[in-house]
Enzyme design. Structure first.
Site, PDB file in Angstrom:
ATOM      1  CD1 TRP A  72      -0.363  -1.587   3.112  1.00 18.24           C
ATOM      2  CD2 TRP A  72       0.513   0.463   3.347  1.00 18.24           C
ATOM      3  NE1 TRP A  72       0.366  -1.576   4.275  1.00 18.24           N
ATOM      4  CE2 TRP A  72       0.914  -0.329   4.459  1.00 18.24           C
ATOM      5  CE3 TRP A  72       0.953   1.782   3.286  1.00 18.24           C
ATOM      6  CZ2 TRP A  72       1.725   0.162   5.485  1.00 18.24           C
ATOM      7  CZ3 TRP A  72       1.765   2.270   4.308  1.00 18.24           C
ATOM      8  CH2 TRP A  72       2.136   1.455   5.382  1.00 18.24           C
TER       9      TRP A  72
ATOM     10  CE  LYS B  59      -3.879  -8.778  -3.270  1.00 21.28           C
ATOM     11  NZ  LYS B  59      -4.394  -7.525  -2.656  1.00 21.28           N
ATOM     12  N   PRO B  60      -3.410  -5.204  -6.345  1.00 17.18           N
ATOM     13  CG  PRO B  60      -4.856  -3.384  -6.644  1.00 17.18           C
ATOM     14  CD  PRO B  60      -4.583  -4.786  -7.132  1.00 17.18           C
TER      15      PRO B  60
ATOM     16  CD  GLU C 255      -5.517  -6.493   1.457  1.00 18.29           C
ATOM     17  OE1 GLU C 255      -4.684  -6.309   0.555  1.00 18.29           O
ATOM     18  OE2 GLU C 255      -5.571  -7.544   2.130  1.00 18.29           O
TER      19      GLU C 255
ATOM     20  CB  SER D   1       5.368  -7.913   5.245  1.00 16.04           C
ATOM     21  OG  SER D   1       4.361  -8.880   5.012  1.00 16.04           O
TER      22      SER D   1
ATOM     23  CB  THR E 184       2.960 -11.377   2.589  1.00 11.94           C
ATOM     24  OG1 THR E 184       2.200 -10.706   3.591  1.00 11.94           O
ATOM     25  CG2 THR E 184       2.064 -11.722   1.432  1.00 11.94           C
TER      26      THR E 184
ATOM     27  CD  GLU F 191      11.446  -5.047  -5.678  1.00 15.06           C
ATOM     28  OE1 GLU F 191      10.659  -4.127  -5.437  1.00 15.06           O
ATOM     29  OE2 GLU F 191      12.130  -5.105  -6.706  1.00 15.06           O
TER      30      GLU F 191
ATOM     31  N   GLY G 176      10.807  -5.859   3.502  1.00  9.80           N
ATOM     32  CA  GLY G 176      11.031  -4.738   4.415  1.00  9.80           C
ATOM     33  C   GLY G 176      12.501  -4.411   4.616  1.00  9.80           C
TER      34      GLY G 176
ATOM     35  CB  CYS H  22      10.766  -0.749   1.937  1.00  3.81           C
ATOM     36  SG  CYS H  22      11.004  -0.159   0.246  1.00  3.81           S
TER      37      CYS H  22
ATOM     38  CD  GLU I 103       9.656  -2.739   7.238  1.00  3.45           C
ATOM     39  OE1 GLU I 103       8.837  -3.670   7.163  1.00  3.45           O
ATOM     40  OE2 GLU I 103      10.116  -2.165   6.239  1.00  3.45           O
TER      41      GLU I 103
ATOM     42  N   GLY J 214      14.736  -9.641   1.066  1.00  5.32           N
ATOM     43  CA  GLY J 214      14.279  -9.981  -0.271  1.00  5.32           C
ATOM     44  C   GLY J 214      14.968 -11.147  -0.920  1.00  5.32           C
TER      45      GLY J 214
HETATM   46  P1  NAD Z   1       1.839  -7.170   3.059  1.00 10.82           P
HETATM   47  O1  NAD Z   1       2.851  -8.237   2.913  1.00 10.82           O
HETATM   48  O2  NAD Z   1       0.899  -7.241   4.189  1.00 10.82           O
HETATM   49  O3  NAD Z   1       0.925  -7.088   1.756  1.00 10.82           O
HETATM   50  C1  NAD Z   1       1.485  -6.878   0.479  1.00 10.82           C
HETATM   51  C2  NAD Z   1       0.557  -7.447  -0.567  1.00 10.82           C
HETATM   52  O4  NAD Z   1       0.475  -8.860  -0.407  1.00 10.82           O
HETATM   53  C3  NAD Z   1      -0.879  -6.931  -0.486  1.00 10.82           C
HETATM   54  O5  NAD Z   1      -1.368  -6.735  -1.793  1.00 10.82           O
HETATM   55  C4  NAD Z   1      -1.615  -8.078   0.173  1.00 10.82           C
HETATM   56  O6  NAD Z   1      -2.985  -8.124  -0.140  1.00 10.82           O
HETATM   57  C5  NAD Z   1      -0.886  -9.266  -0.425  1.00 10.82           C
HETATM   58  N1  NAD Z   1      -1.006 -10.520   0.329  1.00 10.82           N
HETATM   59  C6  NAD Z   1      -1.155 -10.683   1.664  1.00 10.82           C
HETATM   60  N2  NAD Z   1      -1.216 -11.999   1.964  1.00 10.82           N
HETATM   61  C7  NAD Z   1      -1.103 -12.679   0.796  1.00 10.82           C
HETATM   62  C8  NAD Z   1      -1.064 -14.056   0.455  1.00 10.82           C
HETATM   63  N3  NAD Z   1      -1.175 -15.016   1.376  1.00 10.82           N
HETATM   64  N4  NAD Z   1      -0.893 -14.389  -0.841  1.00 10.82           N
HETATM   65  C9  NAD Z   1      -0.752 -13.429  -1.790  1.00 10.82           C
HETATM   66  N5  NAD Z   1      -0.792 -12.114  -1.527  1.00 10.82           N
HETATM   67  C10 NAD Z   1      -0.956 -11.730  -0.247  1.00 10.82           C
HETATM   68  O7  NAD Z   1       2.629  -5.797   3.055  1.00 10.82           O
HETATM   69  P2  NAD Z   1       2.045  -4.322   3.237  1.00 10.82           P
HETATM   70  O8  NAD Z   1       1.682  -4.147   4.667  1.00 10.82           O
HETATM   71  O9  NAD Z   1       1.025  -4.057   2.182  1.00 10.82           O
HETATM   72  O10 NAD Z   1       3.313  -3.456   2.871  1.00 10.82           O
HETATM   73  C11 NAD Z   1       4.267  -3.078   3.792  1.00 10.82           C
HETATM   74  C12 NAD Z   1       5.506  -3.934   3.659  1.00 10.82           C
HETATM   75  O11 NAD Z   1       6.001  -3.856   2.322  1.00 10.82           O
HETATM   76  C13 NAD Z   1       6.629  -3.436   4.545  1.00 10.82           C
HETATM   77  O12 NAD Z   1       7.289  -4.526   5.146  1.00 10.82           O
HETATM   78  C14 NAD Z   1       7.555  -2.735   3.567  1.00 10.82           C
HETATM   79  O13 NAD Z   1       8.881  -2.633   3.983  1.00 10.82           O
HETATM   80  C15 NAD Z   1       7.406  -3.586   2.360  1.00 10.82           C
HETATM   81  N6  NAD Z   1       7.826  -2.863   1.145  1.00 10.82           N
HETATM   82  C16 NAD Z   1       8.980  -3.245   0.516  1.00 10.82           C
HETATM   83  C17 NAD Z   1       9.420  -2.562  -0.614  1.00 10.82           C
HETATM   84  C18 NAD Z   1      10.676  -2.987  -1.338  1.00 10.82           C
HETATM   85  O14 NAD Z   1      10.822  -2.630  -2.506  1.00 10.82           O
HETATM   86  N7  NAD Z   1      11.578  -3.709  -0.726  1.00 10.82           N
HETATM   87  C19 NAD Z   1       8.692  -1.494  -1.117  1.00 10.82           C
HETATM   88  C20 NAD Z   1       7.540  -1.112  -0.427  1.00 10.82           C
HETATM   89  C21 NAD Z   1       7.113  -1.826   0.692  1.00 10.82           C
END
Ligand code: NAD
Length: 489
Positions: free
Chosen positions: A160, A184-185, A187, A238, A241, A259, A261, A292, A389, A462
């Site tokens: 997000w 899939k963006p 939610e 994260s 996930t 990619e 945290g 991140c 993080e 990552g």
């Molecule tokens: P998240 O892992 O909770 O969710 C990311 C995406 O995964 C969402 O679209 C979510 O719906 C989807 N998802 C969740 N469970 C899933 C499953 N079982 N199967 C498939 N898809 C699933 O992360 P977040 O809270 O949306 O984002 C924050 C995290 O992202 C932080 O840890 C941040 O550091 C990391 N991040 C990393 C980078 C990078 O380039 N390294 C860039 C931005 C954010």
């Protein structure tokens, strides 16, 4: 699924709340609610919540479109991607306002920088795919050639924070490489992806080449990554996930990039430009620390701590917490009440275990999602606040006696996404730059990114690298074609 296609006004634009599959809008009976972090009482939309059937339909559409998209070749695909880039450029204003309402990033930076990066991503990958030169050589009486073959349907799952920029960063190389995509963006910030689907439609991308499935991760996301027809998964989010997605990818033997945290060090040596370092350190609170790549662990040489802190405090005091649409605001609210509670939990646990809260450490005001810029001096390097993080406006402060200790501290977490070093010495820049274990290290600068450079993390930050040719190789199956040299026409 039904065939209604409602749109809701968001910042003056009619945004579809549906999926975009096979070139048309598709609804789900179930929806999820999207609210604005700028004002949590403001409901923006009820968005279709995709399920396993939606995911399967989207992969069907991608499979159907795949062969023709691959057959277009890099130039044909590039023309589509460049047209899409033009449309993004024409829509920067609307996209910026929608993204600002949806996830609260500062409007000005969305307008001036972040959204247009999306257009640049599509142009850059159109150019890079066309510039690929096949490696050729002779050996054992054969002519050898390495070709990139499109890998097949790709699933792209995004978080997000910076949702539009990150989606385009991942969708562009997949499409340029010849793969149809299901995006899939997240939610918590799904709206700009819906606009991207409209722009792809307007750009004339053939139906099924780019599909957007809205929905929760555990349902729509999990179903997409488990589909055995999917041949690449590109994920940003994260580590938790990533583990679940990795298991699904392993079951189907599908390459995936993750990619994840970060817990980046920001190291300030005594020979540094202390003012520049302090300004950059206070800048880690930008976007409320939901970045991140942020350097969230300040590691400062003992001898300059006082001067550094004085300057850091002055810059931090100048931050303005407010509405992200107000140009005076420098710190936006956090994305969601659950995320605010998570950040609060980290700080409360730090307090309880004896870490010293030097500034901040509380909500800015009771009725909003702002959290004050917070600085914590941990009781030890093992503190949770140092090791995990937070993804909020919370930095830690530690000192070091010499370069070896600085590097040891820098490398003492399980993360390894990025690092920042401030030093006036070129030799030290090279030495420390080489020793910090991270996918990207910036010396005397921060967040300057070159799209052709590899991007990704070490450790739990990552798996794999994206960016430039690395992403195009990831989205391709490389083939070695060997032809006996005496083969005649
Ligand atoms: P998240 O892992 O909770 O969710 C990311 C995406 O995964 C969402 O679209 C979510 O719906 C989807 N998802 C969740 N469970 C899933 C499953 N079982 N199967 C498939 N898809 C699933 O992360 P977040 O809270 O949306 O984002 C924050 C995290 O992202 C932080 O840890 C941040 O550091 C990391 N991040 C990393 C980078 C990078 O380039 N390294 C860039 C931005 C954010």
């Amino acid at each position: 699924m039904s065939s209604e296609h409602p749109r809701v006004p968001v910042a003056g634009t009619a945004v579809s709340v549906d999926h975009y599959i096979g070139g048309r809008r598709v609804s789900s009976a179930e929806t999820f609610e999207v609210r604005s972090p700028l004002d949590w009482s403001l409901k923006l939309a009820d968005v279709s919540a995709g399920d396993a059937a939606t995911a399967a339909t989207a992969v069907d559409a991608a499979c159907e479109a795949g062969a023709d998209w691959a057959a277009l070749g890099v130039a044909g695909r590039g023309a589509h991607l460049r047209r899409l880039a033009e449309l993004i450029d024409e829509t920067v204003g609307a996209l910026a306002e929608i993204e600002c309402l949806d996830m609260a990033m500062l409007l000005e930076s969305l307008q001036k920088r972040v959204i247009s990066r999306g257009a640049r991503n599509f142009r850059a990958y159109a150019d890079l795919a066309e510039a690929y030169s096949e490696r050729t050589w002779s050996s054992n009486g054969t002519a050898n050639r390495v070709e990139r073959m499109p890998a097949g349907p790709a699933v792209v799952i995004t978080p997000w924070n910076a949702p539009f920029m990150l989606a385009t960063w991942k969708v562009a190389p997949a499409l340029a490489a010849g793969n149809p995509v299901v995006l899939k963006p997240a939610e918590w910030a799904p709206l700009s992806a819906s606009v991207l689907a409209d722009l792809a439609d307007e750009a004339g991308l053939p139906p099924g080449v780019l599909n957007v499935v809205q929905g929760r991760g555990a349902e729509a996301g999990a179903a997409l990554v488990a589909d055995e027809r999917v041949r690449r998964i590109s994920f940003t989010g994260s580590p938790e996930t990533a583990r679940a997605i990795g298991a699904a990818a392993a079951a189907n033997i599908v390459p995936f990039t993750a990619e994840l945290g970060g817990k980046g060090p920001l190291i300030v040596f005594e020979d540094a430009d202390i003012e520049a370092a302090a300004r950059t350190a206070a800048g880690q609170y930008d976007d409320s620390g939901q970045v991140c790549l942020a350097g969230t662990r300040l590691l400062v040489a003992e001898g300059i701590l006082e001067e550094f802190l004085e300057r850091f405090d002055a810059h931090t005091d100048a931050h303005v917490l407010g509405d992200s649409r107000d140009p005076a605001t420098t710190i936006s609210p956090l994305i969601h009440p659950d995320h605010l509670a998570r950040v609060e939990g980290f700080v409360e646990r730090a307090r309880a275990r004896g870490d010293a809260v030097l500034r901040g450490g509380r909500r800015h005001r009771p009725d909003g999602l702002w959290y004050e810029p917070t600085l914590i001096r941990p009781a030890s390097n093992d503190s949770e606040i140092v090791q995990r993080e937070v993804f909020g406006p919370v930095l830690t402060l530690q000192t070091f006696a010499d370069e070896a200790e600085a590097v040891n501290l820098a490398n003492s977490t399980r993360y390894g996404l990025s690092g920042v070093v401030f030093t006036g010495s070129r030799e030290r820049a090279d030495r420390v730059g080489r020793s910090v274990r991270a996918g990207t290290v910036w010396v005397n600068c921060f967040l300057v990114r070159d799209l052709t450079a590899p991007f990704g993390g070490c450790g739990i930050s990552g798996l794999g690298r994206e960016g430039g040719d690395y992403a195009l190789d990831f989205h391709s199956d490389l083939k070695t074609l060997q032809v006996r040299q005496d083969t005649t026409a």
